[in-house]
Each structure stands twice: as C-alpha cells, then as structure tokens.
Write a protein that holds these residues in place. Sequence first.
Motif, PDB file in Angstrom:
ATOM      1  N   LEU A 115      37.136  35.429  25.471  1.00 51.06           N
ATOM      2  CA  LEU A 115      37.088  35.137  26.906  1.00 51.06           C
ATOM      3  C   LEU A 115      37.574  33.730  27.226  1.00 51.06           C
ATOM      4  O   LEU A 115      38.264  33.517  28.225  1.00 51.06           O
ATOM      5  N   LEU A 116      37.201  32.765  26.410  1.00 47.15           N
ATOM      6  CA  LEU A 116      37.621  31.394  26.688  1.00 47.15           C
ATOM      7  C   LEU A 116      39.124  31.222  26.506  1.00 47.15           C
ATOM      8  O   LEU A 116      39.752  30.412  27.189  1.00 47.15           O
ATOM      9  N   MET A 117      39.695  32.001  25.584  1.00 48.14           N
ATOM     10  CA  MET A 117      41.150  31.978  25.429  1.00 48.14           C
ATOM     11  C   MET A 117      41.822  32.503  26.696  1.00 48.14           C
ATOM     12  O   MET A 117      42.856  31.993  27.138  1.00 48.14           O
ATOM     13  N   GLN A 118      41.210  33.501  27.323  1.00 51.45           N
ATOM     14  CA  GLN A 118      41.782  34.098  28.530  1.00 51.45           C
ATOM     15  C   GLN A 118      41.678  33.183  29.749  1.00 51.45           C
ATOM     16  O   GLN A 118      42.392  33.386  30.737  1.00 51.45           O
ATOM     17  N   ALA A 119      40.789  32.216  29.703  1.00 50.31           N
ATOM     18  CA  ALA A 119      40.611  31.333  30.858  1.00 50.31           C
ATOM     19  C   ALA A 119      41.893  30.614  31.234  1.00 50.31           C
ATOM     20  O   ALA A 119      42.100  30.240  32.388  1.00 50.31           O
ATOM     21  N   ALA A 172      43.172  37.770  20.479  1.00 52.23           N
ATOM     22  CA  ALA A 172      42.737  37.027  21.665  1.00 52.23           C
ATOM     23  C   ALA A 172      43.925  36.355  22.337  1.00 52.23           C
ATOM     24  O   ALA A 172      44.038  36.339  23.575  1.00 52.23           O
ATOM     25  N   LEU A 173      44.824  35.805  21.533  1.00 53.83           N
ATOM     26  CA  LEU A 173      46.029  35.180  22.085  1.00 53.83           C
ATOM     27  C   LEU A 173      46.938  36.227  22.717  1.00 53.83           C
ATOM     28  O   LEU A 173      47.536  35.983  23.776  1.00 53.83           O
ATOM     29  N   LEU A 174      47.040  37.400  22.079  1.00 58.65           N
ATOM     30  CA  LEU A 174      47.860  38.476  22.625  1.00 58.65           C
ATOM     31  C   LEU A 174      47.355  38.909  24.003  1.00 58.65           C
ATOM     32  O   LEU A 174      48.151  39.155  24.922  1.00 58.65           O
ATOM     33  N   ALA A 254      40.255  32.169  42.573  1.00 66.87           N
ATOM     34  CA  ALA A 254      40.482  31.765  41.185  1.00 66.87           C
ATOM     35  C   ALA A 254      39.281  31.017  40.622  1.00 66.87           C
ATOM     36  O   ALA A 254      38.901  31.197  39.466  1.00 66.87           O
ATOM     37  N   LEU A 255      38.681  30.177  41.462  1.00 68.50           N
ATOM     38  CA  LEU A 255      37.506  29.420  41.018  1.00 68.50           C
ATOM     39  C   LEU A 255      36.344  30.362  40.692  1.00 68.50           C
ATOM     40  O   LEU A 255      35.691  30.221  39.654  1.00 68.50           O
ATOM     41  N   LEU A 256      36.094  31.335  41.558  1.00 67.21           N
ATOM     42  CA  LEU A 256      35.028  32.297  41.300  1.00 67.21           C
ATOM     43  C   LEU A 256      35.338  33.137  40.054  1.00 67.21           C
ATOM     44  O   LEU A 256      34.431  33.538  39.333  1.00 67.21           O
ATOM     45  N   GLY A 257      36.635  33.366  39.799  1.00 66.79           N
ATOM     46  CA  GLY A 257      37.020  34.133  38.625  1.00 66.79           C
ATOM     47  C   GLY A 257      36.675  33.457  37.317  1.00 66.79           C
ATOM     48  O   GLY A 257      36.528  34.126  36.283  1.00 66.79           O
ATOM     49  N   THR A 258      36.527  32.131  37.328  1.00 65.78           N
ATOM     50  CA  THR A 258      36.193  31.425  36.092  1.00 65.78           C
ATOM     51  C   THR A 258      34.765  31.714  35.630  1.00 65.78           C
ATOM     52  O   THR A 258      34.397  31.360  34.505  1.00 65.78           O
ATOM     53  N   PHE A 259      33.953  32.349  36.481  1.00 69.26           N
ATOM     54  CA  PHE A 259      32.610  32.717  36.039  1.00 69.26           C
ATOM     55  C   PHE A 259      32.665  33.732  34.898  1.00 69.26           C
ATOM     56  O   PHE A 259      31.722  33.831  34.111  1.00 69.26           O
ATOM     57  N   GLU A 260      33.749  34.514  34.815  1.00 67.36           N
ATOM     58  CA  GLU A 260      33.837  35.501  33.726  1.00 67.36           C
ATOM     59  C   GLU A 260      33.835  34.838  32.347  1.00 67.36           C
ATOM     60  O   GLU A 260      32.978  35.146  31.513  1.00 67.36           O
ATOM     61  N   PRO A 261      34.775  33.920  32.043  1.00 63.42           N
ATOM     62  CA  PRO A 261      34.751  33.299  30.714  1.00 63.42           C
ATOM     63  C   PRO A 261      33.565  32.369  30.501  1.00 63.42           C
ATOM     64  O   PRO A 261      33.217  32.065  29.361  1.00 63.42           O
ATOM     65  N   ILE A 262      32.951  31.910  31.575  1.00 65.46           N
ATOM     66  CA  ILE A 262      31.782  31.041  31.418  1.00 65.46           C
ATOM     67  C   ILE A 262      30.524  31.856  31.139  1.00 65.46           C
ATOM     68  O   ILE A 262      29.744  31.540  30.234  1.00 65.46           O
ATOM     69  N   VAL A 310      46.175  35.905  46.901  1.00 61.66           N
ATOM     70  CA  VAL A 310      45.962  35.586  45.493  1.00 61.66           C
ATOM     71  C   VAL A 310      47.225  35.847  44.702  1.00 61.66           C
ATOM     72  O   VAL A 310      47.850  36.878  44.850  1.00 61.66           O
ATOM     73  N   THR A 311      47.632  34.891  43.885  1.00 68.55           N
ATOM     74  CA  THR A 311      48.827  35.049  43.073  1.00 68.55           C
ATOM     75  C   THR A 311      48.509  35.170  41.608  1.00 68.55           C
ATOM     76  O   THR A 311      49.368  35.514  40.814  1.00 68.55           O
ATOM     77  N   GLY A 312      47.290  34.877  41.225  1.00 71.91           N
ATOM     78  CA  GLY A 312      46.928  34.988  39.826  1.00 71.91           C
ATOM     79  C   GLY A 312      46.422  36.377  39.505  1.00 71.91           C
ATOM     80  O   GLY A 312      46.140  37.180  40.368  1.00 71.91           O
ATOM     81  N   VAL A 313      46.343  36.702  38.254  1.00 70.53           N
ATOM     82  CA  VAL A 313      45.820  37.982  37.825  1.00 70.53           C
ATOM     83  C   VAL A 313      44.572  37.755  37.022  1.00 70.53           C
ATOM     84  O   VAL A 313      44.611  37.161  35.957  1.00 70.53           O
ATOM     85  N   PRO A 314      43.407  38.203  37.489  1.00 68.02           N
ATOM     86  CA  PRO A 314      42.193  38.049  36.721  1.00 68.02           C
ATOM     87  C   PRO A 314      42.276  38.885  35.453  1.00 68.02           C
ATOM     88  O   PRO A 314      43.091  39.789  35.368  1.00 68.02           O
ATOM     89  N   SER A 315      41.376  38.717  34.454  1.00 68.78           N
ATOM     90  CA  SER A 315      41.468  39.435  33.207  1.00 68.78           C
ATOM     91  C   SER A 315      40.274  40.317  32.975  1.00 68.78           C
ATOM     92  O   SER A 315      39.406  39.991  32.189  1.00 68.78           O
TER      93      SER A 315
END
Length: 317
Positions: A115-119, A172-174, A254-262, A310-315
Amino acid sequence: MTDTASSPILASSTVPQREERIGFLLVFLSALMWSFGGTIARFITAGDSWTVIFWRSVWAAAFLICFMVWRDGWRGMLKMFRDMGLPGLAVGICFATASTAFVVALTYTTVANILLMQAGVPLLAALFAWALFRERVGAATWVAIAAVIAGGAIMVSESLDGAVSPIGDGLALLIAIMFSIATVITRRFSSVRMTPATCLGTMLAAGFAASQASTFAVSVSDMGFLFAFGVVNLGVGLAFFATGARLIPAAIAALLGTFEPILGPIWVWLIHSEVPSARTIIGGAVVVTALLVHIGLEFKRQTRPERAGVTGVPSPN
C-alpha cells in the motif's frame, strides 16, 4: 479508478455545502473501504491465489454491473462499455494486472509494503506523462517525484539483501506502475468512463484466474470473506468514490485518498499483528509525506473559481 477520473463534469463552486459535505464523507468512506483489502485477504485460508483472484473478481464484477444498471440503466451501461474504445480496454488491462498482482503479492510481502508503494502513484503518473507525452512538470513536482523514488528505493532495498522476497517488492512496484499508466491514459482520453473500464478489468482478471486456478472450491467462511473482498473492499469503495469525488475539489479528493495507504497497514497490525519492517515504515513515510506536501501545494494553486475534476486514479485493491 472512477468515472470522475476522466469525466468533464466539474465540481463547481455552486455545489451546495450539504452536497459537498456528502462528497467529503463518500470519498473518505471509499478510502476506508479500500484500506480493508489486506486485512480481509489475511482471513482467507484458500491456498491457491488464483482461486482467490477468481472469486474476488467475480463478486466485484457482479456488484459493479448492478451498480451501473441501477445508476444508468441497461442501455446506459452497454453504451458506456461500447464508448470506452481502446483506451478503456487499456485501463481495464492495467486494472486487471494490478488487482491480480495485489493478491499474489500478499503471499510474498506485507500489506504495508504494497500500500505504501502505491501512495506514490499520482507522482509516478506525472513522471510517465512527462516521459511519454512531454507534459509539463513543475519544479515542486520533480522534487516530490524524487522523494517518492527515494522512499520506494528504501522499501525495496530489503529485497536486495535477502530480508524480504524480491517477488513481493517487484509485484508491489508493478501495481504502482499499472495504476500510474491507467492515470495517464485517463488524462489523455477524457472520454473514458472508469466504472465500466474497471468492471472490464475484473472480468479479465476473473477469466485469466479461471485458466490458472487449481480449484474453484472454497469453504463457506472463505466465500464470505471473498464476497467482502470483492464487493465491500473493491466494488463499494469504487461506487463511493465515483459518487462523491465529483462533489469536491480534486486536491481534497486526493488528500482523502491517502487514508488508504495510511490506514491499511494499521488495520493489519491491529487485527493480524503484521508489523511492517523499519525500512518499510521509513520509506513509506517519505512517500506519503511527499504526496501530502504535493497535494497541499496543488490545492493552494487551485485558486480558480471552478474546481477541476479529479485527474488522479485511486488504487482500489
């Protein structure tokens, strides 16, 4: 990945405050749903990863089809699939690869490492967009990209000295690379609708897993967890994001999306006592910090009356 990732719909400043609050809540809930992926997976006892991928993908596809039919009707759903074109197919392949790699990676490395790699996906996407299409990248973004690469290197370094499996770090990198490519595609082809593209990805993953699985038989308890893994973790998270992200500014989404890897590594630690290594924590902290600083600067820059979609893609894994 969501429809809002490529939709021209704008969350304008005229959005009522009540609807904006609902958007905040839905996007946060989407990140919360996605953060439970690793925790749910750790409850599944099925020994064949391909069996897990098959059932998770089947449940996710079934939910997403029902969601699109409820939202757009049968004709609307079929039209979205027809209109995706090759960009939608490419995004579907990226998602199928990433979601498959996520399940397999869990057998080799920790949830925190994945998850942290995906951040760093939003920043890696900026790097790919510059390399492939020469999109302009600001100095602050270059610094953030360098920090993400450094943080990722710290996490991956454990596989170089044999401390962890290089397969896990490679997968994870993939995952991060696949989501970054999907992000670039959705930015370049604004007509791509992400819900059907993601649904296609689950179908592709299910089809490939079916050809690799040694058995489709699972226990009743495993099927319950697989249902939660596919529907609650993946499908409901996507539905929440698709509904809420169009109501709030891009940087806030995007900021709220960072709760996933955290939150993801915290749930696994609390429930399964899976403790990430020191290098994973250090590298992950570098990645998350770089992302948060970059999002903060982007939000400050967005001073226009209209808030871009939104232009980013959450994971969602």
